[in-house]
Every structure is written in C-alpha cells, then in structure tokens.
Design an enzyme around this catalytic site. Structure first.
Site, PDB file in Angstrom:
ATOM      1  N   ASN A   9       0.865  -1.182   0.000  1.00 16.34           N
ATOM      2  CA  ASN A   9       0.000   0.000   0.000  1.00 16.34           C
ATOM      3  C   ASN A   9       0.902   1.233   0.000  1.00 16.34           C
ATOM      4  O   ASN A   9       1.471   1.607   1.020  1.00 16.34           O
ATOM      5  CB  ASN A   9      -0.893  -0.013   1.245  1.00 16.34           C
ATOM      6  CG  ASN A   9      -1.764   1.228   1.333  1.00 16.34           C
ATOM      7  OD1 ASN A   9      -1.907   1.976   0.372  1.00 16.34           O
ATOM      8  ND2 ASN A   9      -2.349   1.452   2.505  1.00 16.34           N
ATOM      9  N   TRP A  10       1.013   1.859  -1.169  1.00 16.27           N
ATOM     10  CA  TRP A  10       1.920   3.002  -1.300  1.00 16.27           C
ATOM     11  C   TRP A  10       1.356   4.275  -0.682  1.00 16.27           C
ATOM     12  O   TRP A  10       2.069   5.268  -0.553  1.00 16.27           O
ATOM     13  CB  TRP A  10       2.215   3.263  -2.777  1.00 16.27           C
ATOM     14  CG  TRP A  10       2.962   2.148  -3.456  1.00 16.27           C
ATOM     15  CD1 TRP A  10       3.424   0.988  -2.893  1.00 16.27           C
ATOM     16  CD2 TRP A  10       3.329   2.085  -4.840  1.00 16.27           C
ATOM     17  NE1 TRP A  10       4.053   0.209  -3.831  1.00 16.27           N
ATOM     18  CE2 TRP A  10       4.011   0.856  -5.039  1.00 16.27           C
ATOM     19  CE3 TRP A  10       3.149   2.930  -5.922  1.00 16.27           C
ATOM     20  CZ2 TRP A  10       4.511   0.477  -6.293  1.00 16.27           C
ATOM     21  CZ3 TRP A  10       3.636   2.558  -7.170  1.00 16.27           C
ATOM     22  CH2 TRP A  10       4.322   1.338  -7.340  1.00 16.27           C
ATOM     23  N   LYS A  11       0.083   4.256  -0.328  1.00 14.15           N
ATOM     24  CA  LYS A  11      -0.593   5.442   0.213  1.00 14.15           C
ATOM     25  C   LYS A  11      -0.386   6.627  -0.737  1.00 14.15           C
ATOM     26  O   LYS A  11      -0.342   6.426  -1.953  1.00 14.15           O
ATOM     27  CB  LYS A  11      -0.122   5.712   1.649  1.00 14.15           C
ATOM     28  CG  LYS A  11      -0.304   4.478   2.546  1.00 14.15           C
ATOM     29  CD  LYS A  11      -0.096   4.754   4.009  1.00 14.15           C
ATOM     30  CE  LYS A  11      -0.314   3.468   4.814  1.00 14.15           C
ATOM     31  NZ  LYS A  11      -0.195   3.706   6.270  1.00 14.15           N
ATOM     32  N   HIS A  95      -9.532   0.913   5.199  1.00  6.46           N
ATOM     33  CA  HIS A  95      -8.257   1.193   5.865  1.00  6.46           C
ATOM     34  C   HIS A  95      -8.487   2.177   7.009  1.00  6.46           C
ATOM     35  O   HIS A  95      -9.344   3.056   6.925  1.00  6.46           O
ATOM     36  CB  HIS A  95      -7.256   1.759   4.858  1.00  6.46           C
ATOM     37  CG  HIS A  95      -5.845   1.803   5.374  1.00  6.46           C
ATOM     38  ND1 HIS A  95      -5.408   2.797   6.221  1.00  6.46           N
ATOM     39  CD2 HIS A  95      -4.801   0.965   5.182  1.00  6.46           C
ATOM     40  CE1 HIS A  95      -4.133   2.571   6.510  1.00  6.46           C
ATOM     41  NE2 HIS A  95      -3.741   1.469   5.906  1.00  6.46           N
ATOM     42  N   GLU A  97      -7.008   4.707   7.945  1.00  2.00           N
ATOM     43  CA  GLU A  97      -6.899   6.120   7.577  1.00  2.00           C
ATOM     44  C   GLU A  97      -8.181   6.613   6.912  1.00  2.00           C
ATOM     45  O   GLU A  97      -8.576   7.771   7.090  1.00  2.00           O
ATOM     46  CB  GLU A  97      -5.682   6.312   6.660  1.00  2.00           C
ATOM     47  CG  GLU A  97      -4.370   6.103   7.413  1.00  2.00           C
ATOM     48  CD  GLU A  97      -3.197   5.766   6.530  1.00  2.00           C
ATOM     49  OE1 GLU A  97      -2.117   5.487   7.092  1.00  2.00           O
ATOM     50  OE2 GLU A  97      -3.337   5.739   5.289  1.00  2.00           O
ATOM     51  N   GLU A 167      -5.184  -4.814  10.835  1.00  2.00           N
ATOM     52  CA  GLU A 167      -4.203  -3.747  10.973  1.00  2.00           C
ATOM     53  C   GLU A 167      -4.438  -3.006  12.279  1.00  2.00           C
ATOM     54  O   GLU A 167      -5.286  -2.119  12.349  1.00  2.00           O
ATOM     55  CB  GLU A 167      -4.256  -2.790   9.776  1.00  2.00           C
ATOM     56  CG  GLU A 167      -5.669  -2.396   9.319  1.00  2.00           C
ATOM     57  CD  GLU A 167      -5.683  -1.049   8.627  1.00  2.00           C
ATOM     58  OE1 GLU A 167      -4.702  -0.710   7.980  1.00  2.00           O
ATOM     59  OE2 GLU A 167      -6.684  -0.327   8.775  1.00  2.00           O
ATOM     60  N   GLY A 173       2.607   2.782  10.936  1.00  2.00           N
ATOM     61  CA  GLY A 173       3.484   3.934  10.773  1.00  2.00           C
ATOM     62  C   GLY A 173       4.151   4.397  12.051  1.00  2.00           C
ATOM     63  O   GLY A 173       4.796   5.442  12.079  1.00  2.00           O
ATOM     64  N   SER A 212       3.110  -2.098  10.415  1.00  4.01           N
ATOM     65  CA  SER A 212       4.568  -1.927  10.424  1.00  4.01           C
ATOM     66  C   SER A 212       5.307  -3.231  10.126  1.00  4.01           C
ATOM     67  O   SER A 212       6.290  -3.581  10.777  1.00  4.01           O
ATOM     68  CB  SER A 212       5.042  -1.323  11.754  1.00  4.01           C
ATOM     69  OG  SER A 212       4.537  -0.016  11.932  1.00  4.01           O
ATOM     70  N   GLY A 233       2.941  -1.126   4.371  1.00  4.46           N
ATOM     71  CA  GLY A 233       2.908   0.305   4.101  1.00  4.46           C
ATOM     72  C   GLY A 233       4.260   0.842   3.684  1.00  4.46           C
ATOM     73  O   GLY A 233       4.711   0.655   2.555  1.00  4.46           O
ATOM     74  N   GLY A 234       4.946   1.513   4.606  1.00  7.33           N
ATOM     75  CA  GLY A 234       6.198   2.195   4.288  1.00  7.33           C
ATOM     76  C   GLY A 234       7.249   1.316   3.629  1.00  7.33           C
ATOM     77  O   GLY A 234       7.950   1.756   2.711  1.00  7.33           O
TER      78      GLY A 234
END
Length: 252
Positions: A9-11, A95, A97, A167, A173, A212, A233-234
């Site tokens: 997930n590149w956001k 998600h 967010e 999640e 994050g 994470s 994610g990151g």
C-alpha cells in the site's frame, strides 16, 4: 492450502520517476515466487503507469479505495468498474486512515465491499483497533464489529472472493508491531468469527497482518498458522525491503 499474499500500500507517495525505479526492481526480482501472490496498490493517478510497467510479470495491481457507486455525479471518486477497466484485480477497503481521517463508517465500507465484489474486484477488507481500544480490552469487540458489519450486509459467501487484513491502528506507521503471538491471537479470532457463518469459507479466506511489517519481522509474523501474508505500508516503497518481505512469505 492458502496462498500467501503480500500487498504493498503506497498510500499518497511516489512520482513517475520513483515509480519507474521501484517497479523495475520489483518486476526483476519477484519472478518465480510462486508460493506467494504479490501486488502493489499505487495512488489512483498512477494505476495506468504501474499497469504498463507490470507488463506480463506476476505482480497484481490493486487500488487503495473505491466508491460504492458505479457512475454519476460523485466528483473525485473512482468507481469499481473504472478500476477494473484499468487492470486492477484488488482494492483496499476500510483502511484505518479512511475510517479515522475521512469518516468512513462500517455501513459505507460494507456498501463499497458489495460494489467491489459486483464489479469483479477482490476486496482487501481492513479491520483493527486503536491503542486505547486494545488497552481497554476491546480489541475483538471493535474488530469483530467491523467484520460482522460486512458479513451481515454482504453475506459470508462474498468472503470466498475477498481478503481480510488485520491492521492494529496503534502499529501503523509508528514502528510498533504486534508480537507474533498478538497477531496470531487476533487472526485466529477473526477466522473463528467467519466460521460462525460458514466454516468452509473461514478455512479458505486469507487474513493478512498490516501493522509496520518490515524485512526484519516478516518471517516471524508469517510463521503463524493464521497469518497469510502482509499488507505493507512504508516498507513497500523500498524495493529491497518489499522483496525481502515477499520472499519471507514465500518461505513461511
């Protein structure tokens, strides 16, 4: 046997140049990992670019969100059918967010889930609790409520065509990660909830961990019986890290 999945997930990150570089590395290094399904979920404006870079490589394309509507006066939205038209196979829904920042409710997410299934997309349904909810002992009340809202609205049979991602919001994050034991406990409980509706669907549905995940902790997380891969994610923006996570899933 459930085939593991690792989804990136590149956001809201990346540009044309960085995506060319990242996808070049992924396409070159993810070939032959037949034991794991890999996919990337770029921002919507880059879906076509990424589809072109994937070519005939064994990397699937996913979107980060979708509308519950197929067409109409919904400025800024992307219909599930449009995502299919661009080559998407998956879509992330619910998600944390989207829930926390954009106010999406369980009913909204259930409607999006139904629309995605109808369009032929595989939804990745995200569920998870905040740190306050975990510390107050409400993890499964929250996670179970989010899951049952979709099960009740869409039917358990739809989950034969879906993926679930646990999640923990407190681990997204932040650099914090649920221990393998914590992840397995929730994943097992999530599968048990689905089994209350249909045991066969529960046995087959893939449940990803998304909090994470990185190259250092992936193997230990994926070793759990009910952890079928990761929503990353990151680390998915770093080619070497994402490749290492995919390899860990293939070897689990």
């Amino acid at each position: 046997m459930r085939t593991a999945i690792v989804a990136g997930n590149w956001k809201m990150n990346g540009n044309s140049e960085s995506i060319n570089e990242l996808m070049g590395a992924l396409v070159d290094n993810l070939q032959g990992l037949d034991a794991v399904e890999t996919l990337v979920c770029p921002p919507a404006v880059y879906l076509s670019q990424v589809k072109g870079l994937i070519g005939d490589a064994s990397v699937a394309l996913g979107a980060q969100n979708a509308s519950q509507f197929e067409s109409g006066a919904f400025t800024g939205e992307n219909a599930p059918g449009m995502l299919v038209d661009l080559g998407c196979q998956y879509v992330i829904l619910g998600h944390s967010e989207r829930r926390a920042i954009f106010g999406e409710k369980d009913a909204d997410i259930a409607a999006k889930f139904a629309a995605a299934i109808e369009a032929g997309l595989t939804p990745i349904l995200c569920v998870g609790e905040t740190l306050e909810e975990r510390e107050s002992g409400n993890t499964m009340n929250v996670v179970g409520g989010q899951l049952k809202a979709v099960l009740d609205a869409c039917g358990v049979e739809s989950f034969a065509k879906a993926v679930i991602a646990y999640e923990p919001v407190w681990a997204i994050g932040t650099g914090k990660t649920a221990t393998p034991e914590q992840a397995q406990e929730v994943h097992q409980a999530v599968r048990a909830i689905v089994a209350e509706y249909n045991a066969e669907v529960a046995a087959g549905v893939r449940i990803l961990y998304g909090g994470s995940v990185n190259a250092a902790n992936a193997a230990e997380l994926f070793a759990n019986a009910d952890v079928d891969g990761g929503l990353v994610g990151g680390a998915s923006l770093k080619a070497n890290d994402f490749i290492a996570i995919c390899r860990a899933a293939a070897e689990a």
